[in-house]
Design an enzyme around this catalytic site. Structure first.
Site, mmCIF file in Angstrom:
data_model
loop_
_atom_site.group_PDB
_atom_site.id
_atom_site.type_symbol
_atom_site.label_atom_id
_atom_site.label_comp_id
_atom_site.label_asym_id
_atom_site.label_seq_id
_atom_site.Cartn_x
_atom_site.Cartn_y
_atom_site.Cartn_z
ATOM 1 C CG HIS A 290 -1.245 1.143 -3.560
ATOM 2 N ND1 HIS A 290 -2.401 0.809 -2.881
ATOM 3 C CD2 HIS A 290 -0.976 0.080 -4.350
ATOM 4 C CE1 HIS A 290 -2.806 -0.401 -3.244
ATOM 5 N NE2 HIS A 290 -1.957 -0.859 -4.133
ATOM 6 C CG ASP B 177 -2.293 0.628 0.887
ATOM 7 O OD1 ASP B 177 -2.272 1.723 0.296
ATOM 8 O OD2 ASP B 177 -3.333 0.068 1.223
#
Length: 457
Positions: free
Chosen positions: A280, A257
Site C-alpha cells: 500500500h 500492506d
C-alpha cells in the site's frame, strides 16, 4: 548490496575457530552496515568488536511440542555485555519474549526461528500488547549497541524468522477481532543494526521500530505469501513509531500492506534502495487517530524505490477532525500535529493504482463529513519528484489524488517531473483539492474516482 565483511584475516579466523572447535556451523563476520547514499543526518554510534571466544550457542529442544524461549533468554543473559549469541539450529518459540535488557551484544542467526502456531488464541491472550492501534508482538528487543544479522548466501530456510501467519489469516476469516502479533519489535533500542535476514509470513506487521533511535536496517528479504488464496491482512514491512534517526535500505518486501509506514512521532528517517511488491505504498501515517494527542512526522527522505502491483506509492494519510469508525480494532480521528519536510525522489511505479496519494479523510468514506470536520494536522514542505512508470487500469485515467480537507491545512506541496502513464494512453489526471496548483506539475481535476481505504493503520 552495501554490506562488507570487516576485520583482518586474523580476526576472521579468531571468529570462526570457536564454531569449528564445538562442531557448530561457520559464524559469519559481522557486516559493516553503512547508510548510503543518504543518512539520517548523524554518525551512527560506534559498535566495538565483541569479546573473542565469548560465544553462546542457543540450545534447541528435541520434542515436537516445545518452547525454546527459555534457552534464548539464558543465552542472551550469559553473553550480554560483550559477547555473541548464535542461533544455528531450528527453534520454536512458544511464549512471549521481552528482551529489553540487551547491551553490547551481537546476535547471529544462521539457522531458523519460528513461532508456534498450534494455538493462535494463546498468542491472542499472551502476546506483548501496545496501546497504539491495538497492536501486539511475539518478542521485543531493546537496549543499547546491538547487531542482529544472518547470511543471505545460505539456502532458503536459513537465516530466517518465520511468523507462520497462515493459521491466523485463516482464523480471521470468521473472527476479525483476533489479535495477531507482529513478527518483530525494536522497542527502547539505542544504536542497533539488523541485516542479512529473511522474514516470512507475519500474522500481522513484520516489524515495528518503536521508542528507539540510531537504527539501521539493511539487506533484508521479507515475504508474506499465503496458501489456498487466503487473504493476508496488515503485513506492513516496517513501521516506525516514536523513533528518531532510522535508516531502512537495500531490501526486498513482498506483502499486502504498507511497505514502510511512518507512524506518529517518526523523525529523521531515510528509506532508500527498496523493491516493494503488492503493498500500500511508502506511507506517512496514518496520523491524527487519537484525539488530544499530537502526532509529529518530519524530516523524511525516501529515495530510489521501486513499487509494483500496489494500491498506492508516495502516500500521506491523515484522519479527519472527528472520530470515525473504520474497522474492528481501528477507529479514530480528531488528533492534531504536523507532517513537515518530506521528500520522495526517484520512484519507479509499475502497475500501481495511484502513484501519489495525499488524503486527510483516511478511514472515512463520507467526504461531506471530512469537509465539515477538517483534519487538525497540517501538511507542509513536501516534495515529490522524479516519478516514472505506469499505473494500473483500476482508476484510469486518474493516476493519483492530492486532497487536503481545508485550504489552510496544506502548504508548500511541490510535485515535479512526474512521467507516469495510464494503460489507456490518455493523459493522466490527478484529483487536486485545496492545493496550490501552481506548485503541482500535474493535470488536476476535482473529480474523484477513488475508493475507500481497506487496510489497517
Amino acid at each position: 548490496m552495501r554490506l562488507n565483511s570487516i576485520g583482518s584475516l586474523a580476526a576472521a579466523f579468531a571468529l570462526l575457530s570457536p564454531a569449528w572447535a564445538t562442531g557448530h556451523s561457520r559464524i559469519p563476520s559481522r557486516p559493516d552496515v553503512v547508510p548510503g547514499p543518504y543518512n539520517a543526518g548523524w554518525a551512527m554510534p560506534p559498535s566495538p568488536p565483541r569479546d573473542e571466544g565469548r560465544y553462546c550457542y542457543v540450545r534447541s529442544g528435541c520434542h515436537k511440542k516445545r518452547d525454546d524461549a527459555p534457552h534464548i533468554v539464558r543465552a542472551l543473559k550469559k553473553c550480554n555485555n560483550g559477547g555473541t549469541v548464535v542461533f544455528d539450529k531450528s527453534y520454536v518459540i512458544g511464549s512471549p519474549l521481552d528482551l529489553r535488557f540487551l547491551r553490547h551484544i551481537d546476535v547471529v542467526i544462521t539457522g531458523d526461528i519460528a513461532f508456534d502456531d498450534s494455538d493462535v488464541y494463546y498468542w491472542n491472550n499472551n502476546s506483548i500488547k501496545y496501546k497504539f492501534q491495538n497492536q501486539s508482538v511475539f518478542w521485543m528487543l531493546g537496549g543499547e549497541d546491538v547487531n542482529i544479522y544472518g547470511d543471505l548466501t545460505l539456502e532458503e530456510g536459513k537465516s530466517v524468522i518465520d511468523g507462520r501467519g497462515q493459521a491466523y489469516w485463516e482464523e480471521i476469516v470468521t473472527n476479525t477481532a483476533l489479535f495477531r502479533p507482529m513478527l518483530f519489535a525494536f522497542d527502547g533500542m539505542k544504536g542497533a543494526t539488523m541485516s542479512n535476514l529473511r522474514m516470512r509470513n507475519p500474522p500481522h506487521w513484520f516489524n515495528i521500530i518503536a521508542n528507539s533511535s540510531d537504527i539501521i536496517i539493511s539487506n533484508m528479504d521479507l515475504r508474506a505469501q499465503s496458501l489456498n488464496d487466503v487473504k493476508i491482512a496488515n503485513s506492513d514491512g516496517w513501521d516506525t513509531y516514536r523513533s528518531d534517526r532510522v535508516v531502512i535500505q537495500d531490501s526486498y518486501i513482498l506483502n499486502t500492506d504498507d511497505c514502510v509506514s511512518f507512524k506518529p512521532n517518526s523523525t529523521n528517517v531515510v528509506v532508500q534502495n527498496l523493491e516493494c511488491v503488492g503493498s500500500h505504498g511508502i506511507s506517512v501515517g496514518s496520523l491524527g487517530q487519537y484525539a488530544n494527542e499530537t502526532d509529529i512526522v518530519e524530516n523524511l527522505h525516501v529515495y530510489n524505490v521501486s513499487m509494483a502491483d500496489a494500491s498506492d506509492f508516495a502516500r500521506i494519510k491523515v484522519w479527519p477532525g472527528v472520530h470515525t469508525r473504520f474497522q474492528t480494532h481501528l477507529a479514530g480521528g480528531g488528533g492534531s500535529g504536523r507532517v513537515r519536510n518530506v521528500t520522495y525522489d526517484l520512484l519507479r511505479s509499475a502497475n500501481n493504482d495511484r502513484a501519489i496519494t495525499i488524503t486527510q479523510c483516511y478511514g472515512q468514506s463520507n467526504k461531506t463529513l471530512c469537509n465539515e470536520f477538517p483534519a487538525n494536522l497540517t501538511i507542509e514542505d513536501i516534495t515529490i519528484k522524479n516519478v516514472w512508470g505506469t499505473t494500473s487500469a483500476k482508476l484510469d485515467p486518474q493516476a493519483g489524488t492530492l486532497v487536503c480537507s481545508a485550504p489552510d491545512r496544506c502548504r508548500n506541496i511541490r510535485v515535479e517531473n512526474i512521467t507516469v502513464t495510464v494503460p489507456s494512453g490518455k493523459p493522466p489526471v490527478y484529483e487536486c483539492r485545496n492545493m496550490d496548483n501552481g506548485l503541482l506539475q500535474l493535470t488536476c481535476t476535482e473529480e474523484s474516482s477513488g475508493d475507500r481505504d481497506t487496510e489497517q493503520g
